[in-house]
Design a protein around this motif. Structure first.
Motif, PDB file in Angstrom:
ATOM      1  N   ILE A 110       0.823  -1.214   0.000  1.00 38.74           N
ATOM      2  CA  ILE A 110       0.000   0.000   0.000  1.00 38.74           C
ATOM      3  C   ILE A 110       0.852   1.257   0.000  1.00 38.74           C
ATOM      4  N   GLU A 111       2.130   1.109   0.364  1.00 37.93           N
ATOM      5  CA  GLU A 111       3.026   2.269   0.335  1.00 37.93           C
ATOM      6  C   GLU A 111       3.136   2.862  -1.066  1.00 37.93           C
ATOM      7  N   GLU A 112       2.841   2.035  -2.087  1.00 33.29           N
ATOM      8  CA  GLU A 112       2.923   2.521  -3.473  1.00 33.29           C
ATOM      9  C   GLU A 112       1.952   3.657  -3.744  1.00 33.29           C
ATOM     10  N   TRP A 113       0.823   3.658  -3.026  1.00 32.74           N
ATOM     11  CA  TRP A 113      -0.164   4.724  -3.240  1.00 32.74           C
ATOM     12  C   TRP A 113       0.435   6.087  -2.899  1.00 32.74           C
ATOM     13  N   GLN A 114       1.400   6.085  -1.969  1.00 34.24           N
ATOM     14  CA  GLN A 114       2.055   7.351  -1.625  1.00 34.24           C
ATOM     15  C   GLN A 114       2.961   7.836  -2.752  1.00 34.24           C
ATOM     16  N   ASN A 115       3.444   6.905  -3.567  1.00 38.21           N
ATOM     17  CA  ASN A 115       4.341   7.270  -4.672  1.00 38.21           C
ATOM     18  C   ASN A 115       3.582   7.727  -5.921  1.00 38.21           C
ATOM     19  N   ILE A 116       2.307   7.391  -5.969  1.00 35.40           N
ATOM     20  CA  ILE A 116       1.496   7.694  -7.151  1.00 35.40           C
ATOM     21  C   ILE A 116       1.013   9.138  -7.104  1.00 35.40           C
ATOM     22  N   THR A 117       1.090   9.798  -8.232  1.00 38.19           N
ATOM     23  CA  THR A 117       0.548  11.161  -8.357  1.00 38.19           C
ATOM     24  C   THR A 117      -0.548  11.162  -9.413  1.00 38.19           C
ATOM     25  N   VAL A 118      -1.359  12.187  -9.379  1.00 40.35           N
ATOM     26  CA  VAL A 118      -2.424  12.322 -10.375  1.00 40.35           C
ATOM     27  C   VAL A 118      -1.828  12.344 -11.780  1.00 40.35           C
ATOM     28  N   ASN A 119      -0.647  12.971 -11.900  1.00 39.52           N
ATOM     29  CA  ASN A 119      -0.014  13.094 -13.219  1.00 39.52           C
ATOM     30  C   ASN A 119       0.414  11.755 -13.805  1.00 39.52           C
ATOM     31  N   ASP A 120       0.569  10.721 -12.937  1.00 39.62           N
ATOM     32  CA  ASP A 120       0.953   9.391 -13.430  1.00 39.62           C
ATOM     33  C   ASP A 120      -0.141   8.777 -14.297  1.00 39.62           C
ATOM     34  N   PHE A 121      -1.386   9.238 -14.117  1.00 40.19           N
ATOM     35  CA  PHE A 121      -2.506   8.592 -14.795  1.00 40.19           C
ATOM     36  C   PHE A 121      -3.304   9.545 -15.690  1.00 40.19           C
ATOM     37  N   LEU A 122      -3.250  10.817 -15.383  1.00 41.21           N
ATOM     38  CA  LEU A 122      -4.069  11.771 -16.143  1.00 41.21           C
ATOM     39  C   LEU A 122      -3.177  12.703 -16.953  1.00 41.21           C
TER      40      LEU A 122
END
Length: 954
Positions: free
Chosen positions: A517-529
């Protein structure tokens, strides 16, 4: 001559003194070193599966007696199913996310940790706790897949939980909305219903006036004239909700009265309350009054009254409308309910049903329980502090009729033991009444599934049904950090999900499967949008309710209905599982959440049956607590008495209610254990020189030996039925009776003479040993699920004495690869049960007479006695069939049978005039009076030097 040396007195290395605290850890070590779990798994290949899904204990703190009861019951079931011919795999689990661990980390490191730091420390902490609890469970003799348990914090399980959420969203069950939710100020988060406990709380109950505004309309409704001033009166135990009041709720069918009072306060000279509450209200407020007129509640709909704090600040200068609500009762108060939609489910629902919007709800309390700065008079005060201020202010403006101390049951946080409130907040919900594709709601599907589920005990069905029937929508979101994220991108203004949410969730799950779940901290909105889209969206910060963690393990661990969730143990466990087993509190916890997730995913329950056990209390029935000093740790019992005693206590207690434990209770359990162990020791001793070459064919066995085998077979069948029904206390009761009465006081007692005095290789002795070997195997296997250490130790002794054919395979290393023993008897011999049951009745009658004679000092040992039996026709026929061996059965030196002159069978006991044989201790008239074997009987000489005595029945 010392004739003792001529007797067949054998021994065994199976000790009478168990030394369980010292020996049990050695067995645990040997099980681990020999990979017994893997050996058992290998032996079960190809069998039909039985799946017990382990409800995961929370990974925090040492195990307690409640844990022990739970795990021991599961272990008994798994072992009994395995020995019944099933492939019953036991994969233990742990619940790892959530508040308790987060609190521990905050206590140790403070509350200013970043989310990433807190998650890393929480994961490390949980690992330590799991290892600690694992060792505790192993010490109880639990055999399980300890090297590969399931953990809700395993990366794969965390990812699969997101996939479960994705599927539920696809099915249309998830929505975001504003609703009153259980809120703990200490947790700063919503609580699930299962996280609430009820304790007595002392509050102040108040009667409050809401003054008339539309007097002319009230005159028309009540058909009276002359209304000048007055008020409608409410009663509440939460004064702090008065600032948030937005309406008044009354029942449409209740009769409401306009009452003229003698109050000196003008606004209370006339009041409106329910007609049926007038008498008690006047008494409680010390007012006198009379009813001027009445009207039904529905006639007051949409009438408005003045907020009781209106004259103090423009913020409160608002009209309070009357809304109709069926939930209003006449049990207490005035039959008029002050409604703060921000702090009550019924209030909220009524408010919304009348066309009001979420934006109109007054939510004046922050997440820590303090009034917001925008709230006049009370800003910055905690709600509990504000109670006193509100009461004083209401009194100052003449809108308080009475206040009184009121003790009642109130909601508390199960972690902090502090009062909680209902507080509106935007949360993510799973809708209970949203219809699925087959046009049924989750609630309807769950209720239908409950009807198809088997409950142990049966009352669990109604309890779970009631909870499902009455529960609100499931609040899925939590405002914490150590939990599985709800990985959404939300529109900054509308808070709507991004249109590609389902696609994104799978991509995010794939990343979490690799990094947690720590990966969610690494994810940004820009990674997907896109860069343009990113301006309008933000990451959701909520985590999933931990009950969703454990409630979805039927899918994340087992794999679900069609194996579409990529479960960890797909090849080992089957869905739906055969059994869930937990404490009775899990009707509102794990049973509940598992049922709802499964109904949303698959339209049915994830289990075929539910078993619940009660809580552990002390010998006086009091709940165990440190403050009372009555807590007993399982480790202490293991160290002093042995885990075997704890296992026997669990099995011997009817778990459907509370399980009482105390030193006195455990002392009784120890005595019970000793009787069983001594029986096993006697059996092992007396077959220690026996091997399969000495085996006697069934057809050549003595009659009593055949009866003993049939009796043992019936005993085993009865125990296996108890195992099937999970009625372990009945099984133990039967095992104790079998050891002490059927074997100890009857068969084995009779057998001693034949075992000790007959020729070593005589048919008489080998027939007895053949039966004993069958009985020993049966008894050891039937007790193995409960008394695991003892059965394993005795089984090893049996194997080492070469009584059983030892084939060169690893399966023989443990009793737990064995199936329950099969005794081959002939149906044509079943008549022996009835026959020998009557013989036992006569033996009991003889024993009673022997005791009376012994008390009169006429005999010492029963062998000093000679018996005359005056038998009725039925008994005479039975006794004649074993006539020559009857005195062996009665354990007397001589027995003579006569016809009874009545319908009753009578026994007369006399002291023998003969002399005692120095070898067999029978009192005989044929003692040898010459040569080196002087003072022994001819029977003993026959057994020592010739072909052995002639006997065939007993």
């Amino acid at each position: 001559m010392d004739y003792k040396n001529t007797l067949n007195l054998l021994d065994t290395s199976f000790p009478m003194r168990a030394n369980l605290p010292q020996r049990e850890p050695l067995w645990i070590k040997e099980w681990e070193e020999n990979h017994i779990y893997e050996i058992i798994r290998k032996s079960c290949e190809g069998r039909p599966k039985f799946t017990l899904h382990d409800g995961p204990p929370y990974a925090n703190g040492s195990i307690h007696l409640g844990h022990s009861v739970n795990k021991i019951l599961k272990d008994i079931i798994i072992k009994s199913k395995t020995m019944s011919g099933y492939d019953a795999n036991y994969i233990p689990g742990w619940d790892c996310h959530g508040m308790p661990i987060e609190i521990q980390i905050e206590k140790k490191y403070g509350k200013n940790l970043s989310t990433r730091e807190l998650q890393n420390k929480s994961r490390s902490y949980a690992k330590i706790q799991i290892e600690n609890q694992k060792q505790g469970f192993k010490r109880l003799g639990i055999i399980a897949n300890w090297n590969n348990p399931y953990l809700t914090m395993d990366f794969k399980n965390e990812a699969n939980e997101i996939r479960v959420l994705k599927r539920i969203i696809e099915h249309g069950f998830v929505f975001r909305g504003l609703k009153p939710v259980n809120w703990c100020f200490d947790c700063k988060s919503t609580l699930a219903d299962a996280e609430i406990e009820y304790y007595d709380k002392n509050d102040t109950a108040i009667y409050v006036s809401f003054n008339f505004i539309n007097k002319i309309e009230l005159e028309n409704i009540f058909n009276v004239s002359g209304i000048e001033k007055g008020s409608i009166v409410i009663w509440t135990t939460t004064p702090w909700t008065i600032p948030s009041n937005q309406c008044i709720n009354i029942h449409p069918e209740i009769e409401y009265a306009l009452v003229c009072t003698n109050s000196k306060v003008a606004s209370q000279a006339m009041i409106i309350i329910a007609k049926d509450r007038v008498s008690s209200f006047l008494k409680e407020t010390n007012l006198n009054g009379n009813i001027l007129s009445t009207t039904q509640g529905k006639n007051l709909k949409n009438q408005v009254f003045l907020h009781p704090l209106a004259e103090l600040n423009n913020f409160y200068n608002r009209k309070t409308p009357v809304l109709l609500a069926d939930y209003v009762t006449l049990e207490s108060g005035t039959g008029v309910v002050h409604s703060a939609p921000a702090h009550g489910i019924e209030d909220f629902n009524t408010f919304k049903e009348n066309g009001f919007h979420d934006s109109e709800i007054l939510n004046l309390i922050n997440e820590e329980g303090y009034f917001l700065d925008c709230v006049p008079l009370f800003k910055g005060l905690s709600i509990w502090e504000a109670n006193k201020n509100i009461i004083e202010i209401l009194l100052s403006v003449n809108n308080l009729l009475k206040s009184e101390s009121y003790n009642h049951s109130y909601m508390h946080c199960w972690r902090h033991k502090t009062p909680i409130i209902l507080r509106t907040a935007y949360q993510w919900f799973a809708g209970m009444d949203i219809k699925s594709e087959n046009n049924t709601t989750v609630r309807e599907t769950a209720l239908s599934s409950i009807d198809e589920t088997i409950f142990y005990p049966s009352w669990g069905k109604d309890r779970l049904k009631s909870m499902i029937s009455n529960r609100p929508d499931w609040t899925l979101s939590r405002q914490r950090q150590w939990g599985v994220p709800m990985p959404f991108f939300l529109h900054k203004e509308t808070k709507e999900l991004h249109p590609n949410t389902i696609y994104f969730m799978e991509l995010i799950a794939n990343r979490i499967e690799k990094g947690g779940i720590e990966e969610w901290q690494n994810i940004t909105v820009n990674d997907f949008l896109t860069e343009e889209e990113s301006k309008f969206y933000e990451k959701n910060s909520d985590t999933l309710d931990v009950w969703f963690d454990s409630g979805s393990t039927h899918a994340t661990v087992i794999g679900g209905k069609s194996k579409d969730i990529n479960g960890t143990h797909l090849n080992e466990l089957s869905w739906p599982v055969d059994l869930y087993l937990e404490g009775s509190d899990q009707h509102r916890g794990w049973f509940h959440s598992s049922l709802l997730t499964s109904c949303m995913l698959y339209g049915k329950a994830p289990y075929k049956s539910l078993l619940t056990h009660g809580f552990v209390v002390d010998g006086e029935g009091k709940k165990m607590s440190k403050s009372l000093g009555n807590v007993i740790s399982p480790q202490k019992i293991c160290d002093s008495l042995g885990a075997e005693i704890l296992r026997l206590w669990v099995a011997n207690t009817d778990y459907s209610g509370e399980l009482s434990i105390s030193k006195e209770i455990l002392d009784r359990v120890v005595e019970s254990y000793r009787r069983i162990r001594n029986t096993i020791r006697f059996l092992l001793s007396n077959i220690s020189d026996f091997n399969l070459n000495n085996h006697v064919d069934y057809s050549n066995l003595f009659e009593i030996d055949k009866y003993a085998l049939i009796m043992t077979n019936n005993f085993q069948k009865e125990i296996r039925v108890y195992y099937e029904k999970y009625e372990f206390h009945k099984a133990i009761s039967k095992i104790q009776k079998f050891c002490s009465e059927d074997l100890g006081a009857f068969y084995l007692d009779i057998l001693k003479d034949r075992l000790y005095t007959t020729a070593i290789n005589s048919l008489a002795r080998r027939s007895a040993q053949t039966a004993l070997l069958e009985i020993t195997q049966t008894l050891l296997k039937i007790i193995a699920p409960i008394l695991s250490f003892t059965a394993e130790e005795a089984w090893r002794e049996l194997l080492n004495s070469n009584n059983i054919d030892l084939k060169e395979n690893s399966f023989k290393k443990t009793i737990f690869t064995e199936l329950f023993h099969e005794i081959k008897t002939l149906e044509s011999d079943n008549y022996l049960c009835e026959k020998w049951l009557q013989i036992r009745t006569i033996k009991d009658l003889t024993q009673k007479k022997l005791e009376e004679t012994r008390k009169n000092n006429e005999i010492g040992s029963s062998l000093q006695a000679e018996v005359e039996i005056y038998a009725n026709n039925h008994d005479r026929k039975i006794l004649d069939s074993i006539k020559n061996d009857l005195h062996f059965v009665l354990i007397v030196s001589k027995c003579t049978i006569f016809d009874s002159k009545t319908q009753e069978t009578e026994v007369i006991v006399k002291s023998s005039n003969n002399k005692k044989c120095q070898r067999c201790w029978h009192w005989r008239d044929d003692l040898c009076t010459y040569n080196e074997y002087e003072n022994i009987c001819k029977r003993c000489i026959e057994n020592l030097f010739k072909n052995g005595e002639n006997r065939s029945k007993a």
